[in-house]
Motif scaffolding. Structure first.
Motif: not given
Lengths: 113, 968
Positions: A44, A50, A53-57, A70, A73, A80, B644, B648-650, B652, B655, B740-743, B747, B837-839, B843
């Protein structure tokens, strides 16, 4: 922050190594769990740290430099979940081996000493 | 396609033969006959093209990037061999129908035999050398299977293993040789290689290529010093000996030498290596054959000797010698196949193959006797039979070797001729004399169609021997023209060439052979000699077995010295390697450019003081205080999740939190089955004892490893990040992925193939866990109900978990935890729906839902939950995988690659417009698999507590009911 993360990874990894070199299956499983935390955070951290600054756009036009990476992540999220599955597998092997061999030594038999 | 069908049809036939029932002997034979006949018709139809000297090629792509094509190529030589393989094959399957007993597993036999036929045709028709080697090894493999056909017999297993080891090792040498040839020529295509003969011979690697190819050919054709496998291969059923080990497979070696003659021959090295091996083989084989007491053993050594003869001719390498070699290949196949079949008939009818017992058989088996005598005469080189013609050509060629004064080759040839007459006489001696009375069975003439193949082959011997010019000459011409090309000599296939030196040699061999036989019989007790004179010390098989034994022993010694089955040393080595290797492999580190670091936050440092402390404490406690260790690891896990979230990794964080929960429950369920370990009972460690030294060493490794990875982490973190593909994901997630939730988009959309793989792994692990637990037997001392639950003072003792939750001490918890189920379900749906779009996402939602169910299990026990709730985790698994795959496959319907996503905009009444990406369905599949996996593993573990109350060894049916019950 960077120093804290580095020390944290080091401490968890060292505890993990110590435990996986122990003779009992339960120690091994705990060691592997600690090592997987360390490795997950290590991967990670490859995307750098960061804060806020979560990767939510939510908007189409963005500056990518303003968001956390991202990719690590996504990889760590997968790691995990897979880690959970392998822990389950180790656990079942652990109790299965104990039932079969009567010993909770990692080699299935008490050392000859 | 026509050529491809020649090779393919036998393999298809082999597959069909394998699927037939055990007793279908007639159907099997008809199938095999049909396959061979089909091949004969197709190959026979090529005669006009072959007679015109054409070369037919069929090519298809194999490994185009490596410049390899699958080429089938038929020229005259290949065609003659194809006809030989198919014609003898046809006769052999007909013969085998009567030879094989009704008790033998016939499908296996015919399946292997047809597979061999296909492989052999592959060898013969290959137009690419690498492809030839592949088929070559396939013939070794099928030969192995056929020799070991009666695998209950030790000699069959031994013979099969020996034959396979020798020929397959030779095949590997051949492979290496072919690679060298390909390196020299720059192509593996046969036509190119054959045209590059001068370049190959001039190349410095010529000798290497020659030796390697020769090793391949000589092992396959049982040439000295590798001849010893062939006699042991006689443990195979006689049709196999007749087909593989006299007529076709052993000819593959000499075929290859003839095939590569234009590319490799014509140097002294060729003559010495190939010819030298041939001369030794021919003399040795013929001599030893005289002293065999087993009918098939005699024929095997005779085969070795005749193969040696062919090898010598190829080694001599003049065009006329090549003509003689090809001619003798055909002749030998004819008479030796018929002799093997005759030997099989005798074995079948009398029940023995022992030359010391058999005699006077001409009275009971007059027709078989006549046939065998004629074939033996051909083998001995009696005039007016085919063997005479090619042997005379051989004599003529030996005269040309060594010039005017050096006659040693001719002496060897005559000696071999004498020996072959002697062993032929030995063979036919079984038909003469007074009828034997002590035979295991009373012999009769075999069924009409069992003898038919022998009759046909013997007839061929006669026809070729009497009128070679009109029978075999055109066929031979085709093969010779294709092998030698422009170098093809003019020759005359006539029975009578006038009085000349070769004829004198033939007569000398015949007379000398008869004399030798009589002398041996009268004065040296031939019938009762146990050992071969002079040569019984040179036992190749013994050397082979000894070598194999020593190799095995050496491997065992190495394994003991260098390996260990113990886990701890292995892990220690791995950890030390992890410490030492990366610095060795890494290059010079980049320049130390510091970037702006994140500010130090005391709170963050504090939570890691806790997290790190938990980790160390867990390591400390894991031996004697498992529950405490588990709780401490959980503490580290929660700090990890918080990290996490902080960084900035909500996704993660969510999870990690859920996985932490589930893992803890999982291990709690397992703790019960581990043996008690009491700290106070353990003896304290003496200082400097082995154990304490070991601990010090492990501690050192652990600390070093921790420091190393800490340093590495810090070094990476203070360097600026290089350009990654992260920007692409960030820029395209919303536009391309519709979320909008890039992670999450990463996936389920950009890297959904990875995710598909991952959920498959999850499903496999879950099923493995389930399967392992079905066979689980607890250790005796942990099988009983734990002491804590048996405490007299506990009012809950004697209550089922359900009673405890409904009316017992868990009533309060029971009420609100049951109330929690719908809420947790809603939360799962919520996380799932907003995931794009959001965390959240599949999973997390799957784990939340699984925990919701799990809580019910923990509260009221498996029995109560499963009587109220029918969960079928297996189906969840299957359904989830189907959903994910079907979403991926759906893209094909619209002409897009697998797993392409599409976003539909659907307008619903009341709700309004909704974005419905297909990734949503994929994510649903992920959700379902995660629920199924978690439930299956945890519930299977939980069920073990039901069976734990019974002692192991009780009725297994009950166990199955408990473990495999209705709901799991």
């Amino acid at each position: 922050m960077e120093m804290v993360i580095a020390i944290a990874v080091g401490v968890m990894f060292a505890s993990g190594i110590w435990l996986i070199l122990r003779p009992r299956t339960f120690q091994l499983i705990i060691g592997l769990m600690l090592m997987s935390y360390a490795v997950n955070i290590f991967i990670f951290a490859m995307g750098r740290l960061w804060v806020d600054k979560p990767p939510i756009t939510p908007l189409p036009d963005i500056d990518p430099a303003q968001f956390a990476d991202p990719l690590p992540q996504g990889l760590v999220l997968t790691a995990i979940v897979i880690g959970f599955a392998t822990t389950a597998l180790y656990l079942v092997m652990m109790i299965g081996a104990r039932g079969l061999t009567g010993s909770d030594h990692v080699d299935g038999e008490e050392p000859r000493e | 396609m026509l050529l491809a069908s020649l090779v393919l049809v036998p393999f298809i036939g082999s597959l069909l033969a394998a699927l037939m029932p055990q007793s279908a002997r007639n159907h099997e034979s008809w199938l095999a006959i049909a396959v061979a006949s089909y091949g004969l018709i197709v190959a026979g139809a090529l005669y006009p093209e072959m007679a015109a000297g054409e070369v037919l090629r069929e090519e298809s792509a194999w490994l185009p990037t490596k410049g390899l094509a699958f080429v089938l190529r038929v020229d005259g030589l290949a065609w003659v061999f194809t006809m030989l393989v198919l014609a003898i094959g046809l006769l052999v399957v007909l013969y085998a129908r009567y030879y094989m007993s009704a008790d033998d597993p016939v499908p296996r036999f015919f399946s292997f035999l047809l597979a061999f036929m296909g492989s052999m045709l592959g060898v013969v028709l290959s137009g690419n050398l690498v492809q030839l080697v592949v088929f070559w090894e396939l013939t070794s493999l099928t030969s192995f299977l056929l020799i070991g056909y009666w695998h209950h017999r030790a000699d069959a297993r031994r013979g099969a293993r020996m034959a396979f080891t020798v020929t397959a090792t030779g095949g590997l040498c051949l492979m290496a040789g072919v690679l060298v040839l390909g390196h020299i020529v720059g192509s593996y295509d046969l036509d190119v290689v054959l045209a590059a003969g001068d370049r190959i011979r001039a190349h410095e690697l010529y000798l290497a290529a020659l030796v390697l190819v020769a090793l391949g050919a000589l092992t396959k054709s049982a040439q000295f010093p590798f001849h010893f496998w062939l006699p042991h291969a006689m443990a195979a059923p006689t049709p196999v000996s007749s087909y593989l080990h006299s007529a076709t497979m052993v000819k593959a070696g000499v075929f290859l030498l003839a095939r590569l003659w234009p590319a490799l021959a014509g140097t002294p090295e060729w003559t010495w290596i190939v010819g030298g091996a041939g001369v030794c083989t021919l003399l040795l084989g013929a001599f030893i054959a005289i002293f065999q007491h087993d009918l098939k053993g005699l024929l095997a050594y005779s085969t070795i000797s005749h193969l040696g003869l062919i090898t010598v001719l190829i080694g001599i390498g003049t065009p006329l010698a090549m003509v003689a070699a090809i001619f003798h290949i055909l002749n030998h196949a004819t008479f030796k196949a018929s002799l093997f079949m005759a030997a099989g008939i005798i074995d079948h009818e009398t029940g023995t193959r022992d030359l010391r017992v058999l005699r006077g058989l001409r009275h009971k088996l007059p027709i078989t006797a006549t046939l065998a005598i004629v074939a033996s005469a051909a083998m001995a080189g009696v005039p007016l039979l085919n063997g005479f013609l090619s042997k005379e050509m051989f004599f003529a060629e030996t005269l040309s070797v060594g010039g005017e004064r050096n006659w040693w080759m001719s002496y060897a040839a005559v000696a071999m001729g004498m020996f072959s007459v002697a062993y032929s006489l030995r063979f036919i001696s079984i038909f003469f004399g007074a009828p034997a009375q002590d035979l295991p069975r009373d012999p009769h003439e075999p069924p009409r169609w069992m003898r038919f193949p022998v009759e046909l082959l013997v007839l061929a011997c006669l026809v070729v021997g009497v009128a070679p010019a009109i029978s075999i000459a055109p066929v031979l011409e085709i093969a010779v023209a294709a092998t030698l090309g422009a170098a093809a000599p003019s020759y005359d296939l006539a029975v009578w060439h006038g009085f000349n030196l070769p004829l004198l040699m033939s007569m000398l061999a015949l007379a000398g052979g008869v004399l030798l036989y009589v002398v041996l019989r009268r004065h040296f007790d031939l019938q009762r000699r146990e050992r071969v004179p002079l040569f019984h010390h040179f036992n190749g098989a013994q050397v082979f077995e000894t070598t194999m034994l020593q190799v095995t022993r050496a491997a065992g010694w190495l394994l003991r010295r260098l390996g260990t089955t113990r886990l701890q040393p292995q892990l220690l080595l791995m950890m030390i390697a992890l410490l030492i290797l990366p610095p060795l492999l890494a290059g010079t580190p980049p320049a130390w450019t510091r970037i702006a670091l994140q500010g130090f936050d005391p709170l963050f440092a504090t939570i890691w003081a806790i997290g790190g402390g938990c980790a160390i404490a867990a390591a400390w406690m894991a031996k004697y205080h498992r529950l405490a260790a588990l709780a401490l690891v959980g503490g580290t896990g929660i700090v990890t999740a918080a990290t996490f979230l902080w960084l900035s990794a909500p996704d993660l964080a969510l999870t990690q939190l859920m996985v932490e929960t589930v893992t803890t429950v999982l291990i709690l369920l397992g703790l019960r089955w581990l043996p008690p370990r009491i700290e106070a009972a353990a003896a304290p460690l003496a200082p400097f004892s082995r154990a304490s030294l070991r601990r010090a060493r492990d501690l050192l490794v652990a600390v070093a490893g921790g420091l190393a990875i800490a340093a590495l982490t810090y070094a990476v973190l203070v360097h600026p990040a290089s350009d990654t593909i992260a920007d692409f994901f960030l820029l395209n997630a919303l536009g391309g992925g519709g979320g909008s939730n890039v992670v999450n988009v990463l996936l389920v959309d950009f890297r959904s193939f990875d995710t598909l793989g991952e959920i498959t792994v999850l499903a496999i692990v879950a099923l493995t866990v389930y399967a392992l637990l079905r066979r689980f037997r607890p250790a005796p001392e942990s099988a009983a109900i734990p002491a804590q639950q048996r405490n007299e003072a506990d009012p809950a003792r004697g209550q089922t978990p359900a009673e405890q939750a409904n009316s017992g001490y868990l009533m309060v918890a029971g009420i609100y935890l049951r109330l929690l189920l719908p809420f947790m379900g809603v939360i799962a749906v919520y996380f799932f729906m907003r995931g794009h779009n959001l965390p959240g996402g599949g999973f997390v939602a799957g784990l939340v839902f699984a925990v919701a169910i799990l809580v019910q299990y923990m509260l009221a026990g498996t029995v109560w939950v499963e009587s109220h709730l029918s969960l079928r985790p297996h189906r969840w698994l299957g359904l989830g995988l189907v959903l994910a795959c079907a979403t991926g496959l759906g893209a094909w319907l619209f002409g897009h690659p697998f797993l392409t996503t599409h976003t539909a905009h659907v307008t619903w009444p009341l709700v309004g417009e909704l974005h419905l990406p297909s990734a949503f369905v994929f994510d649903l599949g992920v959700f379902t698999v995660v629920v199924g996996t978690t439930m299956l593993m945890l519930v299977a573990l939980a069920h073990q507590s039901l069976r734990g109350h019974r002692l192991p060894g009780e009725d297994g049916a009950e166990d199955r009911q408990a473990a495999g019950g209705r709901t799991i």
